[in-house]
Design a protein around this motif. Sequence first.
Motif, mmCIF file in Angstrom:
data_model
loop_
_atom_site.group_PDB
_atom_site.id
_atom_site.type_symbol
_atom_site.label_atom_id
_atom_site.label_comp_id
_atom_site.label_asym_id
_atom_site.label_seq_id
_atom_site.Cartn_x
_atom_site.Cartn_y
_atom_site.Cartn_z
ATOM 1 N N CYS A 77 47.132 35.799 40.979
ATOM 2 C CA CYS A 77 48.520 35.826 40.518
ATOM 3 C C CYS A 77 49.399 36.239 41.697
ATOM 4 C CB CYS A 77 48.698 36.802 39.359
ATOM 5 S SG CYS A 77 50.419 36.938 38.798
ATOM 6 N N PRO A 78 50.108 35.294 42.336
ATOM 7 C CA PRO A 78 50.923 35.633 43.506
ATOM 8 C C PRO A 78 52.022 36.648 43.194
ATOM 9 C CG PRO A 78 50.639 33.249 43.319
ATOM 10 C CD PRO A 78 50.135 33.848 42.045
ATOM 11 N N ALA A 79 52.663 36.517 42.044
ATOM 12 C CA ALA A 79 53.760 37.424 41.717
ATOM 13 C C ALA A 79 53.275 38.848 41.501
ATOM 14 C CB ALA A 79 54.497 36.931 40.466
ATOM 15 N N GLY A 80 52.052 39.006 40.980
ATOM 16 C CA GLY A 80 51.520 40.342 40.705
ATOM 17 C C GLY A 80 50.632 40.885 41.797
ATOM 18 N N GLY A 81 50.162 40.005 42.682
ATOM 19 C CA GLY A 81 49.285 40.456 43.755
ATOM 20 C C GLY A 81 47.914 40.889 43.275
ATOM 21 N N PHE A 82 47.421 40.304 42.173
ATOM 22 C CA PHE A 82 46.109 40.664 41.644
ATOM 23 C C PHE A 82 45.278 39.415 41.372
ATOM 24 C CE2 PHE A 82 48.916 40.309 37.943
ATOM 25 C CZ PHE A 82 48.204 39.459 37.108
ATOM 26 N N TYR A 83 43.990 39.636 41.215
ATOM 27 C CA TYR A 83 43.045 38.567 40.911
ATOM 28 C C TYR A 83 42.400 38.824 39.550
ATOM 29 C CZ TYR A 83 43.220 37.136 45.836
ATOM 30 O OH TYR A 83 43.632 36.716 47.081
ATOM 31 N N ILE A 84 42.064 37.754 38.850
ATOM 32 C CA ILE A 84 41.320 37.865 37.594
ATOM 33 C C ILE A 84 39.869 37.494 37.872
ATOM 34 C CG2 ILE A 84 41.055 36.991 35.245
ATOM 35 C CD1 ILE A 84 44.066 36.415 35.235
ATOM 36 N N PRO A 96 37.687 38.320 40.254
ATOM 37 C CA PRO A 96 37.459 37.783 41.603
ATOM 38 C C PRO A 96 35.978 37.778 41.967
ATOM 39 C CG PRO A 96 38.235 40.036 41.734
ATOM 40 C CD PRO A 96 38.367 39.633 40.287
ATOM 41 N N TRP A 97 35.579 36.785 42.753
ATOM 42 C CA TRP A 97 34.180 36.745 43.182
ATOM 43 C C TRP A 97 33.984 37.276 44.591
ATOM 44 C CZ3 TRP A 97 36.236 32.401 40.596
ATOM 45 C CH2 TRP A 97 36.880 31.449 41.387
ATOM 46 N N LYS A 98 35.071 37.774 45.197
ATOM 47 C CA LYS A 98 35.002 38.509 46.456
ATOM 48 C C LYS A 98 35.814 39.800 46.300
ATOM 49 C CE LYS A 98 34.598 34.376 49.376
ATOM 50 N NZ LYS A 98 35.224 33.587 50.484
ATOM 51 N N PRO A 99 35.537 40.823 47.107
ATOM 52 C CA PRO A 99 36.303 42.075 47.007
ATOM 53 C C PRO A 99 37.793 41.852 47.288
ATOM 54 C CG PRO A 99 34.287 42.424 48.250
ATOM 55 C CD PRO A 99 34.418 40.942 48.065
ATOM 56 N N VAL A 100 38.641 42.441 46.432
ATOM 57 C CA VAL A 100 40.099 42.345 46.578
ATOM 58 C C VAL A 100 40.699 43.724 46.323
ATOM 59 C CG1 VAL A 100 40.128 39.922 45.858
ATOM 60 C CG2 VAL A 100 40.431 41.726 44.141
ATOM 61 N N ASP A 101 42.012 43.844 46.512
ATOM 62 C CA ASP A 101 42.672 45.125 46.266
ATOM 63 C C ASP A 101 42.801 45.422 44.772
ATOM 64 O OD1 ASP A 101 42.910 45.673 48.957
ATOM 65 O OD2 ASP A 101 44.991 44.991 49.096
ATOM 66 N N LYS A 102 43.251 44.429 44.002
ATOM 67 C CA LYS A 102 43.483 44.628 42.571
ATOM 68 C C LYS A 102 42.739 43.569 41.775
ATOM 69 C CE LYS A 102 48.124 46.548 43.277
ATOM 70 N NZ LYS A 102 49.578 46.347 43.012
ATOM 71 N N ALA A 103 41.792 43.994 40.942
ATOM 72 C CA ALA A 103 40.982 43.080 40.134
ATOM 73 C C ALA A 103 41.223 43.347 38.650
ATOM 74 C CB ALA A 103 39.503 43.256 40.465
ATOM 75 N N VAL A 104 41.604 42.309 37.926
ATOM 76 C CA VAL A 104 41.734 42.386 36.473
ATOM 77 C C VAL A 104 40.496 41.701 35.886
ATOM 78 C CG1 VAL A 104 43.111 41.714 34.467
ATOM 79 C CG2 VAL A 104 44.250 42.370 36.596
ATOM 80 N N ILE A 105 39.739 42.431 35.078
ATOM 81 C CA ILE A 105 38.401 41.988 34.662
ATOM 82 C C ILE A 105 38.381 41.627 33.179
ATOM 83 C CG2 ILE A 105 35.974 42.642 34.505
ATOM 84 C CD1 ILE A 105 37.013 42.318 37.383
ATOM 85 N N THR A 106 37.810 40.454 32.859
ATOM 86 C CA THR A 106 37.732 40.024 31.462
ATOM 87 C C THR A 106 36.586 40.696 30.708
ATOM 88 O OG1 THR A 106 36.327 38.107 32.001
ATOM 89 C CG2 THR A 106 38.733 37.761 31.978
ATOM 90 N N HIS A 107 35.450 40.914 31.377
ATOM 91 C CA HIS A 107 34.322 41.582 30.716
ATOM 92 C C HIS A 107 33.295 42.002 31.761
ATOM 93 C CE1 HIS A 107 33.010 37.364 30.946
ATOM 94 N NE2 HIS A 107 31.763 37.773 30.806
ATOM 95 N N ALA A 108 32.281 42.729 31.322
ATOM 96 C CA ALA A 108 31.398 43.431 32.256
ATOM 97 C C ALA A 108 30.175 42.649 32.705
ATOM 98 C CB ALA A 108 30.953 44.761 31.636
ATOM 99 N N HIS A 109 30.070 41.367 32.383
ATOM 100 C CA HIS A 109 28.937 40.601 32.896
ATOM 101 C C HIS A 109 29.068 40.409 34.404
ATOM 102 C CE1 HIS A 109 27.690 38.757 28.784
ATOM 103 N NE2 HIS A 109 26.959 39.809 29.102
ATOM 104 N N SER A 110 27.931 40.286 35.076
ATOM 105 C CA SER A 110 27.897 40.343 36.528
ATOM 106 C C SER A 110 28.603 39.184 37.212
ATOM 107 C CB SER A 110 26.446 40.402 37.012
ATOM 108 O OG SER A 110 25.730 39.262 36.556
ATOM 109 N N ASP A 111 28.762 38.041 36.535
ATOM 110 C CA ASP A 111 29.452 36.927 37.184
ATOM 111 C C ASP A 111 30.970 37.068 37.101
ATOM 112 O OD1 ASP A 111 29.186 36.497 34.398
ATOM 113 O OD2 ASP A 111 29.549 34.347 34.616
ATOM 114 N N HIS A 112 31.458 38.005 36.298
ATOM 115 C CA HIS A 112 32.902 38.221 36.154
ATOM 116 C C HIS A 112 33.342 39.579 36.704
ATOM 117 C CE1 HIS A 112 34.023 34.731 33.534
ATOM 118 N NE2 HIS A 112 32.705 34.721 33.402
ATOM 119 N N ALA A 113 32.439 40.525 36.748
ATOM 120 C CA ALA A 113 32.759 41.869 37.252
ATOM 121 C C ALA A 113 31.889 42.143 38.472
ATOM 122 C CB ALA A 113 32.533 42.917 36.178
#
Length: 339
Positions: free
Chosen positions: A13-20, A22-39
Amino acid sequence: MNVLQFTDNGIYCPAGGFYIDPWKPVDKAVITHAHSDHARWGSKHYLCQHDSVPLLQLRLGKDISVQGAGYGETTLINGVEVSFHPAGHMIGSAQVKVTVQGQTWVASGDYKTENDGISGEFEPVKCHTFITESTFGLPIYTWKPQQQLFSNIRDWISANQAAGKNSVLLAYSLGKAQRIIYNLKDHVQKFMVHGAIYNGHQVLLEHGWNLPPVERITPDTPKSAYADAVIIAPPSAAGSTWMRRFNPYALGVCSGWMQVRGNMRRQNADAGFAISDHADWPGLLAAVKATGAEQVLATHGFSSTFARYLTEQGLKAGEVKTQFGEEEEPVTENESEPS
């Protein structure tokens, strides 16, 4: 306006500066659930639905920077409205709603539309663009009602007991294992589980979830303990030396892929139960329709087929490549022989 973009790091999200998710380390990650392919590990800060907080800490470490929010609660990130809405995939799973200047996009994460009793009821969210999973985006994947599936599992367990065999069910360690345990709790005397399942289960019990207790299988567990129990292990335990202790046993695989009979034979299973924590074909179509989205983007699974079908139905739809898919880490040799 593209509220969300698909980048090398993930959904951004460019306006918010966050990723949903993400599959690489980022500053801000918004996570849908705790499975390993999403978190995934390595981001500086995580935001998730509050029931996912202890599960992220289990998977990624107690020392991660993580914030939880309730379903429907709006969080502002650099002025962008972000909220979580029930996905029904597993405990704590959520769709992420993002609104920028009146444009709303929803990233579904993984979801299913049948209420399993513990994961919450899927909530369609009105939006302009819907990013949907399509793991089972083919018409052949149409699930039987959950009540019927668990009736079949109970009958299979009873038949195994009559034949003097232990019943071993393979299911994802976090999410599906708890769904099975919860829905069999009134019919099974004792659940014995692999260490990978035990760890997550204990975290959920510690946080107040109404689940029955389970016993962890260790090298010291006597063979007699299995006689009156149902044994649950992750899929990757199949064929390992860890399984030998249960002889004689019958093996049941709990997976949506069991809808295709050949998959059961390939896994050397005695029974296959097409029980999935992902939406089936009718569920995907119903979810898309309920959002009222003008544009639908399909990810992971049969995304090209699903997007093409939606286009033929008059929707603006496309396929997006992501790194989502496998929900479980492989079981290591140490995990295969839990102490």
